[in-house]
Write an enzyme that holds these catalytic residues in place. Structure first.
Site, short mmCIF file in Angstrom:
data_model
loop_
_atom_site.label_atom_id
_atom_site.label_comp_id
_atom_site.label_asym_id
_atom_site.label_seq_id
_atom_site.Cartn_x
_atom_site.Cartn_y
_atom_site.Cartn_z
N ASP A 81 0.86 -1.18 0.00
CA ASP A 81 0.00 0.00 0.00
C ASP A 81 0.90 1.23 0.00
O ASP A 81 1.61 1.48 0.97
CB ASP A 81 -0.88 -0.03 1.25
CG ASP A 81 -2.11 0.86 1.12
OD1 ASP A 81 -2.05 1.86 0.38
OD2 ASP A 81 -3.12 0.56 1.78
N ASP A 127 -2.62 4.85 -2.79
CA ASP A 127 -3.60 5.57 -1.99
C ASP A 127 -3.88 6.96 -2.55
O ASP A 127 -2.98 7.64 -3.03
CB ASP A 127 -3.06 5.69 -0.55
CG ASP A 127 -4.02 6.37 0.39
OD1 ASP A 127 -5.03 5.74 0.74
OD2 ASP A 127 -3.75 7.52 0.79
N GLU A 167 -6.55 3.88 -5.68
CA GLU A 167 -7.70 4.33 -4.90
C GLU A 167 -8.09 5.71 -5.42
O GLU A 167 -7.32 6.66 -5.31
CB GLU A 167 -7.37 4.42 -3.41
CG GLU A 167 -8.61 4.79 -2.60
CD GLU A 167 -8.31 5.47 -1.27
OE1 GLU A 167 -9.11 5.31 -0.35
OE2 GLU A 167 -7.28 6.16 -1.16
N HIS A 216 -10.38 -0.96 5.07
CA HIS A 216 -10.03 -0.27 6.30
C HIS A 216 -10.69 1.09 6.44
O HIS A 216 -10.62 1.71 7.51
CB HIS A 216 -8.51 -0.10 6.37
CG HIS A 216 -7.98 0.77 5.27
ND1 HIS A 216 -7.95 0.37 3.94
CD2 HIS A 216 -7.48 2.04 5.27
CE1 HIS A 216 -7.46 1.33 3.20
NE2 HIS A 216 -7.17 2.36 3.98
N ASP A 217 -11.33 1.59 5.37
CA ASP A 217 -11.96 2.91 5.40
C ASP A 217 -13.49 2.84 5.48
O ASP A 217 -14.15 3.87 5.44
CB ASP A 217 -11.60 3.70 4.13
CG ASP A 217 -10.22 4.34 4.21
OD1 ASP A 217 -9.77 4.63 5.33
OD2 ASP A 217 -9.60 4.54 3.15
#
Length: 549
Positions: free
Chosen positions: A100, A201, A259, A324-325
């Site tokens: 990530d 990200d 993302e 995770h969000d």
């Protein structure tokens, strides 16, 4: 659906949030040796790719999404030797390793920023975005995602730096070629160490308008306005991503996931259309509060169709309900009370019946649920704390503000993994960094691993089916009309194999239309397997069934 990197279609990705997965040394924080110790769990599940949320050196203002050393490992997570051991063991098991990567911004403790802020004429001066004060105040009215102004003043330079997120996450200046080369060189370094792919990200914000106009969005209670419409998905951002592809992605044949914030399927497709040579697939980011307030089965069904139409000729999909969000999927989309098990299975069966690469977020394979902490001080998530603060500023009571924060908090997905019914759910022998959901005595991996009818066993069966069924990994998609917004029908076909599935997205029974009921279909999987399986044509609440026809 042609794609040069065809092997991407065969991946089933498991996302680990390292801080919450497994602690190996009793400090209450998950770490890399802990992940290594739990690889048997992942192998048993059948996944073949591991996505690690950031493990780089970081002061943890935003749980690792603020990187202070791109070629170092966070002390709390272990050492580079630990990472090497994990990578080697994953590869031995046939598991790809996906890192990530956060390159929209860094930590304010990164050496680049420490040098950049010292003066206006140092070698790293324009590695970040600096602007002079305007009338003695911030350069514009833009809001930080986490509350307050998106600008922070530095006396040494007499200027403000821009930060879309926390003030400890200054945005990198992608307009600087030297900065871009630093990033590409770092990515290449990781690939040579064994990384098989990157999830990148917040990648849709790289290019900013150089005049930094005021935002016309209505101000938040604290007086600042969001600016996403001004900075999201600009042409310069796509140019930077194509540079990244030419420099790193294509030469090293790595798997890539961006993302991105996108308003619709067409905008998302611009990042992943194969001919554009940007990403293999994209994860759309939707703010939790927006998703909670706008989602419905009808909208989800239409989104599935729109996503498919946008990419079916020339692209690929990242498929997920959890990460995770986001709040836990069984709590958001399913029913985490009386239909907890069957609705968790239904969501899994729906997701894995869709075209694209499925992503499994840690804990969803055992049906982990949302956690409502009793006090705002119990939360770690800066987004939850900002939500609480904005509601208080708007005049809401503390109880109302807390309920809003509880609902949207990313900590719902970040409570420690529930391994067994022992103290702290088997996650740590110390004090866990974040509170553990008290339902761990019921919902845990140990309870499910040998139960043939558990949620875990359902995921195992789905992953095995996806690996053995070309219709699931390669097939076309048809969404037959069912006459109901809450009854989904999916038909997947490839080279003579056809799978037909039905998914009742409701706590009420639903009937499969007679014209769609398979006459001689073989039932491959049912979310009601514990109750004896599919008996149709009436589907029970949250029932899913997959046929080979």
């Amino acid at each position: 659906m042609e794609q040069k990197k065809d092997w991407v279609k065969d991946l089933i990705v498991y996302q680990v949030y390292p801080r919450s997965f497994q602690d190996s040394n009793g400090d209450g924080i998950g770490d890399i040796p802990g992940i290594l110790s739990r690889l048997d769990h992942l192998s048993a599940l059948g996944i073949n790719a591991l996505w690690l949320s950031p493990v780089f050196r970081s002061p943890n203002d935003d749980n690792g999404y603020d990187i202070s050393g791109y070629r170092e490992i966070m002390d709390e997570f272990g050492t580079m030797e630990d990472w090497d051991a994990l990578c080697a063991e994953c590869h031995k098991r046939g598991i790809k390793v996906i890192m990530d990567l956060v390159v929209n911004h860094s930590s304010d403790e990164h050496p680049w920023f420490l040098e950049s802020k010292t003066s206006r004429d140092n070698p790293k001066s324009d590695y970040y975005i600096w602007r002079d004060p305007k009338n003695g105040k911030e350069p514009n009215n833009w809001a930080s995602v986490f509350g307050g102004s998106a600008w922070e003043f530095v006396p040494e330079r007499g200027q403000y730096y821009y930060h879309l997120f926390s003030k400890k996450q200054p945005d990198l200046n992608w307009a600087n070629p030297a900065l871009r080369e630093e990033i590409f060189s770092m990515m290449e370094w990781w690939v040579k160490k064994g990384v098989d792919g990157f999830r990148v990200d917040a990648i849709s914000y790289l290019d900013k308008p150089q005049d930094f106009p005021d935002s016309a969005e209505p101000p938040q209670p604290d007086g600042y306005s969001f600016s996403s419409s001004l900075i999201n998905g600009r042409p310069g951002t796509h140019a930077y991503i194509r540079d990244m592809n030419r420099r790193v992605f294509s030469p090293y044949n790595v798997m890539t996931v961006g993302e991105v914030a996108s308003k619709d399927a067409e905008e998302l497709a611009r990042y992943v259309n194969t001919a554009r040579e940007e990403f293999d697939m994209a994860i759309p980011f939707v703010a939790p509060i927006v998703e909670i307030n706008t989602w419905s089965p009808k909208k989800m069904k239409q989104d599935i169709q729109n996503d498919y139409d946008a990419l079916k000729e020339n692209g690929w999909w990242a498929r997920f309900f959890s990460n995770h969000d986001k709040p836990r999927q069984v709590s958001l989309y399913g029913n985490d009370k009386e239909y907890w098990e069957v609705s968790a299975k239904m969501l899994a069966m729906l997701l894995h019946s869709l075209p694209g690469t499925p992503f499994v977020y840690q804990g969803e394979e055992i049906g982990m649920t949302n956690m409502r902490f009793p006090h705002i001080e119990d939360y770690n998530d800066p987004d939850a704390k900002n939500t609480y603060h904005q509601h208080i500023l708007a005049g809401d009571t503390p109880d109302v503000a807390l309920k809003e924060a509880q609902m949207i908090s990313r900590d719902n997905a970040r409570t420690p993994m529930q391994w067994n019914a022992t103290e702290n759910a088997g996650f740590t022998t110390g004090k866990p960094w974040l509170g553990i959901n008290p339902n761990y005595t019921k919902i845990n991996a140990e309870n499910q691993k040998n139960d043939p009818h558990s949620i875990f066993s359902c995921y195992k069966a789905l992953i095995a089916l996806r690996k053995s069924s070309p219709a699931l990994s390669r097939g076309d998609l048809e969404i037959p009309e069912t006459g109901s917004d809450t009854l989904f029908a999916l038909k997947r076909s490839y080279n003579g194999e056809t799978l037909l599935s039905f998914h009742n997205f409701s706590a009420e029974p639903s009937k499969i239309p007679a014209a769609l009921v398979p006459q001689n279909g073989e039932v491959l999987l049912s979310s009601y397997d514990r109750e004896g399986g599919y008996t149709g044509p009436n589907l029970r609440p949250y029932e899913s069934v997959i046929f080979r026809v």
